[in-house]
Design a protein around this motif. Structure first.
Motif, PDB file in Angstrom:
ATOM      1  N   ASP A  34     -10.402   4.025   0.795  1.00  0.00           N
ATOM      2  CA  ASP A  34     -11.665   3.461  -0.463  1.00  0.00           C
ATOM      3  C   ASP A  34     -11.476   1.952  -0.957  1.00  0.00           C
ATOM      4  OD1 ASP A  34     -11.840   5.967  -0.980  1.00  0.00           O
ATOM      5  OD2 ASP A  34     -10.323   6.326  -2.764  1.00  0.00           O
ATOM      6  N   THR A  35     -10.085   0.819  -0.636  1.00  0.00           N
ATOM      7  CA  THR A  35     -11.440  -0.169  -0.318  1.00  0.00           C
ATOM      8  C   THR A  35     -11.768  -0.624   1.175  1.00  0.00           C
ATOM      9  OG1 THR A  35      -8.837  -0.752   1.380  1.00  0.00           O
ATOM     10  CG2 THR A  35      -8.584  -0.624  -0.936  1.00  0.00           C
ATOM     11  N   VAL A  36     -12.658  -0.208   1.840  1.00  0.00           N
ATOM     12  CA  VAL A  36     -13.180  -0.060   2.777  1.00  0.00           C
ATOM     13  C   VAL A  36     -14.605  -0.845   2.863  1.00  0.00           C
ATOM     14  CG1 VAL A  36     -14.507   0.150   5.737  1.00  0.00           C
ATOM     15  CG2 VAL A  36     -11.868   0.727   4.497  1.00  0.00           C
ATOM     16  N   PRO A  37     -15.071  -0.283   1.920  1.00  0.00           N
ATOM     17  CA  PRO A  37     -16.779  -0.628   1.552  1.00  0.00           C
ATOM     18  C   PRO A  37     -16.903  -1.730   0.828  1.00  0.00           C
ATOM     19  CG  PRO A  37     -16.222   1.710   0.854  1.00  0.00           C
ATOM     20  CD  PRO A  37     -14.813   1.414   1.419  1.00  0.00           C
TER      21      PRO A  37
ATOM     22  N   CYS B  31      -6.826  -4.398   3.461  1.00  0.00           N
ATOM     23  CA  CYS B  31      -7.155  -2.545   2.537  1.00  0.00           C
ATOM     24  C   CYS B  31      -6.560  -2.227   1.987  1.00  0.00           C
ATOM     25  CB  CYS B  31      -8.086  -1.829   4.209  1.00  0.00           C
ATOM     26  SG  CYS B  31      -9.437  -2.775   3.340  1.00  0.00           S
ATOM     27  N   ALA B  32      -4.752  -2.650   1.792  1.00  0.00           N
ATOM     28  CA  ALA B  32      -3.526  -2.429   1.528  1.00  0.00           C
ATOM     29  C   ALA B  32      -3.605  -1.986   0.315  1.00  0.00           C
ATOM     30  CB  ALA B  32      -2.360  -2.716   1.965  1.00  0.00           C
ATOM     31  N   GLY B  33      -2.803  -0.571  -0.357  1.00  0.00           N
ATOM     32  CA  GLY B  33      -3.003  -0.564  -1.367  1.00  0.00           C
ATOM     33  C   GLY B  33      -4.471  -0.340  -2.561  1.00  0.00           C
ATOM     34  N   ALA B  34      -4.322  -1.345  -3.802  1.00  0.00           N
ATOM     35  CA  ALA B  34      -5.195  -1.891  -4.403  1.00  0.00           C
ATOM     36  C   ALA B  34      -6.628  -2.221  -3.573  1.00  0.00           C
ATOM     37  CB  ALA B  34      -5.449  -2.150  -5.432  1.00  0.00           C
TER      38      ALA B  34
ATOM     39  N   PRO C 188       2.134  -6.937  -2.898  1.00  0.00           N
ATOM     40  CA  PRO C 188       1.828  -7.099  -4.172  1.00  0.00           C
ATOM     41  C   PRO C 188       2.260  -6.131  -4.767  1.00  0.00           C
ATOM     42  CG  PRO C 188      -0.127  -7.226  -3.241  1.00  0.00           C
ATOM     43  CD  PRO C 188       0.610  -7.291  -2.062  1.00  0.00           C
ATOM     44  N   PRO C 189       2.471  -6.265  -6.329  1.00  0.00           N
ATOM     45  CA  PRO C 189       2.224  -5.207  -7.081  1.00  0.00           C
ATOM     46  C   PRO C 189       1.258  -4.552  -8.096  1.00  0.00           C
ATOM     47  CG  PRO C 189       2.909  -7.418  -8.374  1.00  0.00           C
ATOM     48  CD  PRO C 189       2.681  -7.795  -7.042  1.00  0.00           C
ATOM     49  N   ASP C 190       1.630  -4.168  -8.961  1.00  0.00           N
ATOM     50  CA  ASP C 190       0.332  -3.642  -9.566  1.00  0.00           C
ATOM     51  C   ASP C 190      -0.764  -4.689  -9.889  1.00  0.00           C
ATOM     52  OD1 ASP C 190      -2.012  -1.278 -10.646  1.00  0.00           O
ATOM     53  OD2 ASP C 190      -0.966  -2.301 -12.881  1.00  0.00           O
TER      54      ASP C 190
END
Length: 328
Positions: free
Chosen positions: A259-262, A322-325, A199-201
């Motif tokens: 950083d998305t894992v938590p 957990c990809a990207g943001a 997906p985009p931003d």
């Protein structure tokens, strides 16, 4: 067409996702979201649907199981009830459950394709949502008709737009306290890419959606969530059939963001299938990977001493979250 076993086997060939989660392999002590898939029947058969809903599906949650979900919500002090499907409105107990869920004081979310509200027997649903203050999460693949219908099918765009306009007339998407009696009626949109791309931003896409929908249709909404397609279910089968699984998985793995894992959704929620089986998330439902404790919602309803905290079941479709943001 490949089946679920083919998809799971293909996904298992990539570096194990679970090796990347470290200390976050457990849920939190206190869970906040009880997500309930109340049936797989749907008036659409979208290409990206990971639970493979369609008009041909007949699975639906019973009144008894819905009552057990309400009890578990109260006993375990959840704060959010997230109702999904299929088109959840097609469950015959939907309206009753919406009223009961709202009466608990929960933040009640309903997932919807919206177009169902123009079909016979469902025309009153937007007024029900507004009356109860239900948060509406609506899928809209794109604000351009041709692009949207490439993913959803011909004839799906116009009714979705019309129902969004109805929701705006009822006070949805207007901001805090703008609805009837000072209620905040929240309308959020969900974007999934059409195809094996990320997906985009999210922030820039939200601005674009808000501008285009306001200019062309007079529609306002609150938030846009950009979600990566999970490589399971119907979308995983398409990836295999078109030879795109390897390319897409390499994109997801290459975009892994620790950083998305938590904040992975599985850490703070419990997902209930239509038959009461328990999962860490609805993506795990799609590939039939139940919670490690092997319990169902009836077990927890009958014994509130069962711990809410649990080991999480991970597999390689989890890379999508957990990809990207991140997509949680």
């Amino acid at each position: 067409m490949p089946d679920t076993r083919d998809v799971n086997g293909a996904l298992a060939q990539y570096p194990p996702f679970w090796e990347k989660v470290g200390e976050y392999r457990y849920t939190e002590e206190q869970l906040d979201t009880l997500q309930i898939n109340i049936g797989l029947a749907c008036n659409f058969a979208c290409k990206h649907c990971h639970v493979q809903s369609s008009p041909a599906r007949t699975e639906e949650m019973s009144r008894e199981t819905l009552e057990q979900c309400l009890k578990v919500y109260k006993d375990y002090e959840f704060s959010v009830i997230d109702v999904t499907g299929g088109a959840p409105e097609m469950n015959p107990h939907y309206e009753w459950f919406m009223r009961e869920a709202a009466a608990t004081g929960a933040r009640v979310i309903t997932r919807s394709n919206l177009a169902i509200c123009e079909e016979e027997g469902y025309e009153h649903i937007p007024e029900l949502w507004a009356e109860l203050g239900i948060v509406v999460f609506a899928s809209l693949p794109h604000y351009i008709k041709k692009t949207s219908e490439k993913q959803r099918g011909a004839g799906t765009f116009d009714p979705t737009i019309r129902v969004m306009q109805r929701l705006c007339e009822l006070g949805y998407g207007k901001g805090e306290g703008a609805g009837p009696d000072g209620k905040t009626l929240e309308l959020d949109l969900v974007f999934n890419p059409n195809g094996a791309v990320l997906p985009p931003d999210q922030e820039s896409m939200e601005r674009e959606y808000k501008q285009k929908l306001a200019e062309e249709f007079g529609i306002s909404f609150d938030n846009l969530f950009c979600i990566a397609n999970a490589p399971g279910g119907r979308f995983g089968e398409r990836l295999l059939a078109t030879g795109n699984m390897d390319r897409y998985m390499n994109k997801l793995i290459g975009a892994f963001n620790p950083d998305t894992v938590p904040a992975m959704m599985c850490r703070t929620q419990l997902s209930v299938r239509w038959d009461g089986a328990l999962y860490d998330c609805d993506y795990n439902q799609a590939v039939d990977m139940p919670c490690k404790n092997g319990l169902n919602i009836a077990n927890m309803a009958n014994d509130p001493s069962i711990p809410a905290k649990r080991d999480i079941v991970f597999a390689n479709h989890c890379y999508a979250c957990c990809a990207g943001a991140g997509s949680s």
